[in-house]
Write a protein that holds these residues in place. Structure first.
Motif, mmCIF file in Angstrom:
data_model
loop_
_atom_site.group_PDB
_atom_site.id
_atom_site.type_symbol
_atom_site.label_atom_id
_atom_site.label_comp_id
_atom_site.label_asym_id
_atom_site.label_seq_id
_atom_site.Cartn_x
_atom_site.Cartn_y
_atom_site.Cartn_z
ATOM 1 N N VAL A 1 0.876 -1.183 0.000
ATOM 2 C CA VAL A 1 0.000 0.000 0.000
ATOM 3 C C VAL A 1 0.905 1.221 0.000
ATOM 4 O O VAL A 1 1.539 1.548 1.007
ATOM 5 C CB VAL A 1 -0.937 0.013 1.221
ATOM 6 N N GLU A 2 0.984 1.900 -1.144
ATOM 7 C CA GLU A 2 1.936 2.993 -1.351
ATOM 8 C C GLU A 2 1.378 3.937 -2.411
ATOM 9 O O GLU A 2 0.974 3.486 -3.483
ATOM 10 C CB GLU A 2 3.298 2.418 -1.790
ATOM 11 N N ASP A 3 1.328 5.248 -2.115
ATOM 12 C CA ASP A 3 0.740 6.188 -3.067
ATOM 13 C C ASP A 3 1.747 6.741 -4.073
ATOM 14 O O ASP A 3 1.348 7.361 -5.061
ATOM 15 C CB ASP A 3 0.040 7.331 -2.332
ATOM 16 N N GLU B 1 -7.864 3.654 1.539
ATOM 17 C CA GLU B 1 -9.183 3.004 1.506
ATOM 18 C C GLU B 1 -9.117 1.662 0.788
ATOM 19 O O GLU B 1 -9.614 0.645 1.284
ATOM 20 C CB GLU B 1 -10.186 3.935 0.831
ATOM 21 N N ASP B 2 -8.501 1.654 -0.398
ATOM 22 C CA ASP B 2 -8.358 0.398 -1.142
ATOM 23 C C ASP B 2 -7.437 -0.570 -0.398
ATOM 24 O O ASP B 2 -7.678 -1.780 -0.372
ATOM 25 C CB ASP B 2 -7.791 0.665 -2.539
ATOM 26 N N GLY B 3 -6.377 -0.017 0.207
ATOM 27 C CA GLY B 3 -5.453 -0.857 0.961
ATOM 28 C C GLY B 3 -6.129 -1.541 2.129
ATOM 29 O O GLY B 3 -5.915 -2.736 2.370
ATOM 30 N N LEU B 4 -6.967 -0.803 2.849
ATOM 31 C CA LEU B 4 -7.687 -1.374 3.982
ATOM 32 C C LEU B 4 -8.646 -2.461 3.514
ATOM 33 O O LEU B 4 -8.733 -3.534 4.128
ATOM 34 C CB LEU B 4 -8.450 -0.292 4.739
ATOM 35 N N PHE B 5 -9.369 -2.206 2.414
ATOM 36 C CA PHE B 5 -10.306 -3.200 1.893
ATOM 37 C C PHE B 5 -9.588 -4.514 1.584
ATOM 38 O O PHE B 5 -10.052 -5.593 1.963
ATOM 39 C CB PHE B 5 -11.000 -2.668 0.638
ATOM 40 N N LEU C 1 3.111 -4.443 3.249
ATOM 41 C CA LEU C 1 4.024 -3.297 3.243
ATOM 42 C C LEU C 1 3.162 -2.050 3.216
ATOM 43 O O LEU C 1 2.375 -1.842 2.291
ATOM 44 C CB LEU C 1 4.947 -3.334 2.023
ATOM 45 N N LEU C 2 3.310 -1.207 4.218
ATOM 46 C CA LEU C 2 2.342 -0.142 4.446
ATOM 47 C C LEU C 2 3.029 1.208 4.608
ATOM 48 O O LEU C 2 3.855 1.389 5.517
ATOM 49 C CB LEU C 2 1.529 -0.476 5.704
ATOM 50 N N ASP C 3 2.710 2.147 3.721
ATOM 51 C CA ASP C 3 3.168 3.526 3.880
ATOM 52 C C ASP C 3 2.349 4.186 4.994
ATOM 53 O O ASP C 3 1.226 3.754 5.285
ATOM 54 C CB ASP C 3 2.987 4.275 2.560
ATOM 55 N N VAL C 4 2.900 5.216 5.616
ATOM 56 C CA VAL C 4 2.158 5.930 6.663
ATOM 57 C C VAL C 4 1.307 7.031 6.052
ATOM 58 O O VAL C 4 0.105 7.116 6.290
ATOM 59 C CB VAL C 4 3.114 6.502 7.727
ATOM 60 N N MET C 5 1.908 7.894 5.238
ATOM 61 C CA MET C 5 1.189 9.030 4.654
ATOM 62 C C MET C 5 0.482 8.586 3.385
ATOM 63 O O MET C 5 1.075 8.501 2.311
ATOM 64 C CB MET C 5 2.177 10.160 4.343
ATOM 65 N N LEU C 6 -0.810 8.263 3.527
ATOM 66 C CA LEU C 6 -1.615 7.765 2.417
ATOM 67 C C LEU C 6 -2.866 8.612 2.230
ATOM 68 O O LEU C 6 -3.402 9.148 3.215
ATOM 69 C CB LEU C 6 -2.049 6.322 2.686
ATOM 70 N N GLU D 1 -6.848 9.232 1.828
ATOM 71 C CA GLU D 1 -8.059 8.626 2.393
ATOM 72 C C GLU D 1 -7.864 8.173 3.846
ATOM 73 O O GLU D 1 -8.468 8.724 4.758
ATOM 74 C CB GLU D 1 -8.563 7.444 1.539
ATOM 75 N N ILE D 2 -7.052 7.158 4.075
ATOM 76 C CA ILE D 2 -6.818 6.636 5.425
ATOM 77 C C ILE D 2 -5.316 6.429 5.583
ATOM 78 O O ILE D 2 -4.686 5.788 4.731
ATOM 79 C CB ILE D 2 -7.542 5.280 5.644
ATOM 80 N N ASN D 3 -4.723 6.967 6.672
ATOM 81 C CA ASN D 3 -3.275 6.804 6.812
ATOM 82 C C ASN D 3 -2.916 5.399 7.320
ATOM 83 O O ASN D 3 -3.767 4.638 7.763
ATOM 84 C CB ASN D 3 -2.666 7.907 7.700
ATOM 85 N N GLY D 4 -1.632 5.083 7.226
ATOM 86 C CA GLY D 4 -1.173 3.742 7.567
ATOM 87 C C GLY D 4 -1.427 3.354 9.003
ATOM 88 O O GLY D 4 -1.737 2.192 9.304
ATOM 89 N N PHE D 5 -1.302 4.311 9.930
ATOM 90 C CA PHE D 5 -1.548 4.010 11.342
ATOM 91 C C PHE D 5 -3.012 3.619 11.559
ATOM 92 O O PHE D 5 -3.311 2.720 12.347
ATOM 93 C CB PHE D 5 -1.194 5.198 12.222
ATOM 94 N N GLU D 6 -3.931 4.305 10.882
ATOM 95 C CA GLU D 6 -5.346 3.980 11.020
ATOM 96 C C GLU D 6 -5.659 2.601 10.430
ATOM 97 O O GLU D 6 -6.462 1.853 10.977
ATOM 98 C CB GLU D 6 -6.209 5.056 10.338
ATOM 99 N N ILE D 7 -5.019 2.292 9.304
ATOM 100 C CA ILE D 7 -5.203 0.957 8.719
ATOM 101 C C ILE D 7 -4.751 -0.104 9.711
ATOM 102 O O ILE D 7 -5.455 -1.097 9.954
ATOM 103 C CB ILE D 7 -4.422 0.834 7.396
#
Length: 226
Positions: free
Chosen positions: A6-8, A33-37, A48-53, A55-61
């Motif tokens: 998940v990376e923008d 949003e797509d990453g969380l789904f 692999l998760l970026d923080v600054m995303l 819709e929803i940031n990585g910490f929230e995911i």
């Protein structure tokens, strides 16, 4: 092994996918949003998760996944290298932190370390269940030291069941993991391949380990002695 990125940053996303796709099956998302789904489907071995995303940031995911008891190992990959960010991510349930820019060997090494820590990979890249050994790089399987031929799909199915041995996996999870969301078939194919896999294991007495869970899916565990 299946990995979600998940990376923008599309260029970085493509670069990571190119690095990893020779060894892993890679799926991607460019916003939170797509990453969380995708992550909520619980069919990945590492995320692999970026923080600054967007819709929803990585910490929230991460928080949402852990609240749903989805414990997929998460490697934060981000330019935010402040100590407090790294500490926050780990304290919230993240498993490791890799700061951009990074080299390909370090990325692969960290993923392998997470897979070993979660029990999904050994030092020699095998996974084991009772007398069954799967050799990931070669996609070979040995049962009680006998080399056994499986199709690619049968191998992936057995690999997924072993990685989740002792846990119930739904037909939908198996279908999404092996065939993918955009497959033109239906989850009825899961029953067909479970049948074929059981036939391959029957000669060695492991076919009864793949147990039906009525109305839900399957669980891989040693049958109770009668």
């Amino acid at each position: 092994m299946r990995i979600l990125i998940v990376e923008d940053n599309v260029d970085l996303l493509d670069s990571m996918k190119m690095i990893l796709q020779n060894e892993f099956t890679v799926e991607t998302a460019t916003d939170g949003e797509d990453g969380l789904f995708l992550a909520m489907q619980n069919i990945y071995d590492v995320i692999l998760l970026d923080v600054m995303l967007p819709e929803i940031n990585g910490f929230e995911i991460l928080k949402k996944l852990r609240n749903e008891h989805i414990m997929t190992p998460i490697l934060f990959v981000t330019a935010r290298d402040a100590l407090e960010d790294r500490v926050s991510g780990l304290e919230m349930g993240g498993d490791d932190y890799l700061v951009k820019p990074f080299q390909a060997p370090e990325l692969i090494a960290r993923i392998r370390a997470l897979l070993r820590r979660s029990g999904n990979l050994t030092i020699d890249h095998t996974i084991k269940y009772r007398g069954i050994e799967l050799f990931g790089k070669e996609q070979e399987i040995k049962i009680d030291s006998n080399l056994v031929k499986l199709t690619n799909t049968q191998y992936e199915l057995l690999e997924y069941l072993i990685q989740n041995s002792g846990k119930i996996v739904t037909k939908e999870q198996i279908f999404d993991r092996i065939w993918g969301f955009d497959s033109d078939t239906t989850d009825a194919v899961v029953e067909v391949y479970i049948h074929h896999l059981r036939k391959k294991l029957e000669r060695y007495g492991y076919h009864k380990d793949i147990q039906n869970v009525r109305g839900i899916g399957y669980i891989l565990k040693a049958p109770k002695e009668s």
